[in-house]
Scaffold this motif. Structure first.
Motif, PDB file in Angstrom:
ATOM      1  N   ILE A 121       0.832  -1.208   0.000  1.00  0.00           N
ATOM      2  CA  ILE A 121       0.000   0.000   0.000  1.00  0.00           C
ATOM      3  C   ILE A 121       0.865   1.256   0.000  1.00  0.00           C
ATOM      4  N   MET A 122       1.930   1.277   0.798  1.00  0.00           N
ATOM      5  CA  MET A 122       2.779   2.463   0.880  1.00  0.00           C
ATOM      6  C   MET A 122       3.547   2.712  -0.418  1.00  0.00           C
ATOM      7  N   SER A 123       3.741   1.666  -1.223  1.00  0.00           N
ATOM      8  CA  SER A 123       4.416   1.857  -2.508  1.00  0.00           C
ATOM      9  C   SER A 123       3.419   2.142  -3.625  1.00  0.00           C
ATOM     10  N   GLY A 124       2.138   2.306  -3.267  1.00  0.00           N
ATOM     11  CA  GLY A 124       1.132   2.681  -4.258  1.00  0.00           C
ATOM     12  C   GLY A 124       0.442   1.507  -4.932  1.00  0.00           C
ATOM     13  N   GLY A 125       0.687   0.309  -4.470  1.00  0.00           N
ATOM     14  CA  GLY A 125       0.070  -0.865  -5.078  1.00  0.00           C
ATOM     15  C   GLY A 125      -1.271  -1.209  -4.457  1.00  0.00           C
ATOM     16  N   GLU A 126      -1.857  -2.275  -4.958  1.00  0.00           N
ATOM     17  CA  GLU A 126      -3.117  -2.784  -4.421  1.00  0.00           C
ATOM     18  C   GLU A 126      -2.911  -4.206  -3.936  1.00  0.00           C
ATOM     19  N   ILE A 127      -3.601  -4.547  -2.884  1.00  0.00           N
ATOM     20  CA  ILE A 127      -3.514  -5.902  -2.345  1.00  0.00           C
ATOM     21  C   ILE A 127      -4.495  -6.769  -3.121  1.00  0.00           C
ATOM     22  N   PRO A 128      -4.001  -7.821  -3.780  1.00  0.00           N
ATOM     23  CA  PRO A 128      -4.910  -8.672  -4.539  1.00  0.00           C
ATOM     24  C   PRO A 128      -5.853  -9.436  -3.607  1.00  0.00           C
ATOM     25  N   GLU A 129      -7.093  -9.573  -4.054  1.00  0.00           N
ATOM     26  CA  GLU A 129      -8.077 -10.303  -3.257  1.00  0.00           C
ATOM     27  C   GLU A 129      -7.788 -11.787  -3.347  1.00  0.00           C
ATOM     28  N   LYS A 130      -7.785 -12.438  -2.199  1.00  0.00           N
ATOM     29  CA  LYS A 130      -7.547 -13.877  -2.174  1.00  0.00           C
ATOM     30  C   LYS A 130      -8.876 -14.595  -2.317  1.00  0.00           C
ATOM     31  N   ASN A 131      -8.878 -15.650  -3.123  1.00  0.00           N
ATOM     32  CA  ASN A 131     -10.104 -16.389  -3.347  1.00  0.00           C
ATOM     33  C   ASN A 131     -10.513 -17.174  -2.115  1.00  0.00           C
ATOM     34  N   SER A 132     -11.812 -17.234  -1.886  1.00  0.00           N
ATOM     35  CA  SER A 132     -12.339 -18.045  -0.793  1.00  0.00           C
ATOM     36  C   SER A 132     -12.337 -19.511  -1.206  1.00  0.00           C
ATOM     37  N   LEU A 133     -12.560 -20.379  -0.250  1.00  0.00           N
ATOM     38  CA  LEU A 133     -12.633 -21.809  -0.531  1.00  0.00           C
ATOM     39  C   LEU A 133     -13.727 -22.089  -1.555  1.00  0.00           C
ATOM     40  N   PHE A 134     -14.892 -21.465  -1.381  1.00  0.00           N
ATOM     41  CA  PHE A 134     -16.007 -21.676  -2.308  1.00  0.00           C
ATOM     42  C   PHE A 134     -15.658 -21.203  -3.721  1.00  0.00           C
ATOM     43  N   LYS A 135     -15.002 -20.052  -3.824  1.00  0.00           N
ATOM     44  CA  LYS A 135     -14.636 -19.529  -5.141  1.00  0.00           C
ATOM     45  C   LYS A 135     -13.614 -20.442  -5.816  1.00  0.00           C
ATOM     46  N   ASN A 136     -12.653 -20.982  -5.049  1.00  0.00           N
ATOM     47  CA  ASN A 136     -11.681 -21.923  -5.621  1.00  0.00           C
ATOM     48  C   ASN A 136     -12.374 -23.166  -6.163  1.00  0.00           C
ATOM     49  N   ILE A 137     -13.369 -23.670  -5.440  1.00  0.00           N
ATOM     50  CA  ILE A 137     -14.120 -24.835  -5.909  1.00  0.00           C
ATOM     51  C   ILE A 137     -14.858 -24.503  -7.202  1.00  0.00           C
ATOM     52  N   MET A 138     -15.467 -23.332  -7.259  1.00  0.00           N
ATOM     53  CA  MET A 138     -16.197 -22.918  -8.470  1.00  0.00           C
ATOM     54  C   MET A 138     -15.240 -22.758  -9.654  1.00  0.00           C
ATOM     55  N   LEU A 139     -14.062 -22.194  -9.434  1.00  0.00           N
ATOM     56  CA  LEU A 139     -13.086 -22.032 -10.521  1.00  0.00           C
ATOM     57  C   LEU A 139     -12.610 -23.387 -11.036  1.00  0.00           C
ATOM     58  N   LYS A 140     -12.383 -24.333 -10.128  1.00  0.00           N
ATOM     59  CA  LYS A 140     -11.979 -25.675 -10.545  1.00  0.00           C
ATOM     60  C   LYS A 140     -13.083 -26.345 -11.343  1.00  0.00           C
ATOM     61  N   ALA A 141     -14.319 -26.176 -10.908  1.00  0.00           N
ATOM     62  CA  ALA A 141     -15.454 -26.762 -11.633  1.00  0.00           C
ATOM     63  C   ALA A 141     -15.564 -26.164 -13.031  1.00  0.00           C
ATOM     64  N   GLU A 142     -15.344 -24.858 -13.146  1.00  0.00           N
ATOM     65  CA  GLU A 142     -15.383 -24.211 -14.470  1.00  0.00           C
ATOM     66  C   GLU A 142     -14.282 -24.743 -15.368  1.00  0.00           C
ATOM     67  N   ARG A 143     -13.081 -24.943 -14.819  1.00  0.00           N
ATOM     68  CA  ARG A 143     -11.978 -25.479 -15.619  1.00  0.00           C
ATOM     69  C   ARG A 143     -12.282 -26.896 -16.096  1.00  0.00           C
ATOM     70  N   VAL A 144     -12.872 -27.697 -15.222  1.00  0.00           N
ATOM     71  CA  VAL A 144     -13.191 -29.082 -15.587  1.00  0.00           C
ATOM     72  C   VAL A 144     -14.247 -29.108 -16.698  1.00  0.00           C
ATOM     73  N   THR A 145     -15.284 -28.286 -16.553  1.00  0.00           N
ATOM     74  CA  THR A 145     -16.348 -28.284 -17.563  1.00  0.00           C
ATOM     75  C   THR A 145     -15.872 -27.679 -18.876  1.00  0.00           C
ATOM     76  N   SER A 146     -15.005 -26.688 -18.838  1.00  0.00           N
ATOM     77  CA  SER A 146     -14.503 -26.092 -20.087  1.00  0.00           C
ATOM     78  C   SER A 146     -13.500 -27.027 -20.766  1.00  0.00           C
ATOM     79  N   ALA A 147     -12.800 -27.844 -20.002  1.00  0.00           N
ATOM     80  CA  ALA A 147     -11.838 -28.795 -20.580  1.00  0.00           C
ATOM     81  C   ALA A 147     -12.562 -29.930 -21.288  1.00  0.00           C
ATOM     82  N   LYS A 148     -13.766 -30.265 -20.824  1.00  0.00           N
ATOM     83  CA  LYS A 148     -14.541 -31.344 -21.448  1.00  0.00           C
ATOM     84  C   LYS A 148     -15.135 -30.914 -22.789  1.00  0.00           C
ATOM     85  N   LYS A 149     -15.306 -29.617 -22.993  1.00  0.00           N
ATOM     86  CA  LYS A 149     -15.923 -29.118 -24.240  1.00  0.00           C
ATOM     87  C   LYS A 149     -14.944 -29.092 -25.341  1.00  0.00           C
TER      88      LYS A 149
END
Length: 149
Positions: A121-149
């Protein structure tokens, strides 16, 4: 009839947990406001899924000198914000392993996160938001379904 009683007990436990969580957030907000009144606040966290989660807050001057420190550490919503002693008048930017040798591992990781967040913050940057457990599960599910297509 027994299923109905079990459902009521589960709902009751959920409501009690939500109420206690609300009280914990109120207590945290009060502690944060107290620190904010005396300076900038650097916050670090080390969430715990099974183990105790830890949040640290440092009230600091513009130069990074620590005015006051607090921590919230525990497994349940019964955890309370407490003073974190031994850091007053030290500089957050120059803390070393020796400065927090008296702290447990989760507390050390939260302090290191606070230092990194402060420097970002003091160097002018932004702290990236860390994904929650639920969001990580949803991202993995999206990757699996997009890989099958």
């Amino acid at each position: 009839m027994q299923v109905f009683i079990i459902i009521i007990l589960i709902a009751g436990a959920f409501i009690v947990q939500a109420g206690l969580g609300f009280l914990q957030i109120q207590h945290f907000s009060k502690a944060y406001a107290e620190l904010r009144r005396i300076g900038k606040v650097a916050i670090g966290k080390k969430p715990g899924r099974i183990r105790a989660g830890t949040i640290v807050m440092f009230a600091v001057t513009d130069s990074g000198r620590i005015l006051k420190a607090k921590k919230l550490q525990g497994v349940t919503v019964m955890a309370q914000v407490k003073d974190l002693n031994g850091f007053e008048n030290k500089n957050l930017k120059t803390l070393t392993e020796k400065d927090f040798a008296h702290c447990n591992t989760l507390l050390k990781l939260a302090i290191l996160d606070a230092i990194q967040n402060y420097q970002t913050i003091m160097s002018g940057g932004e702290i990236p938001e860390k994904n929650s457990l639920f969001k990580n599960i949803m991202l993995k599910a999206e990757r699996v379904t997009s890989a099958k297509k």
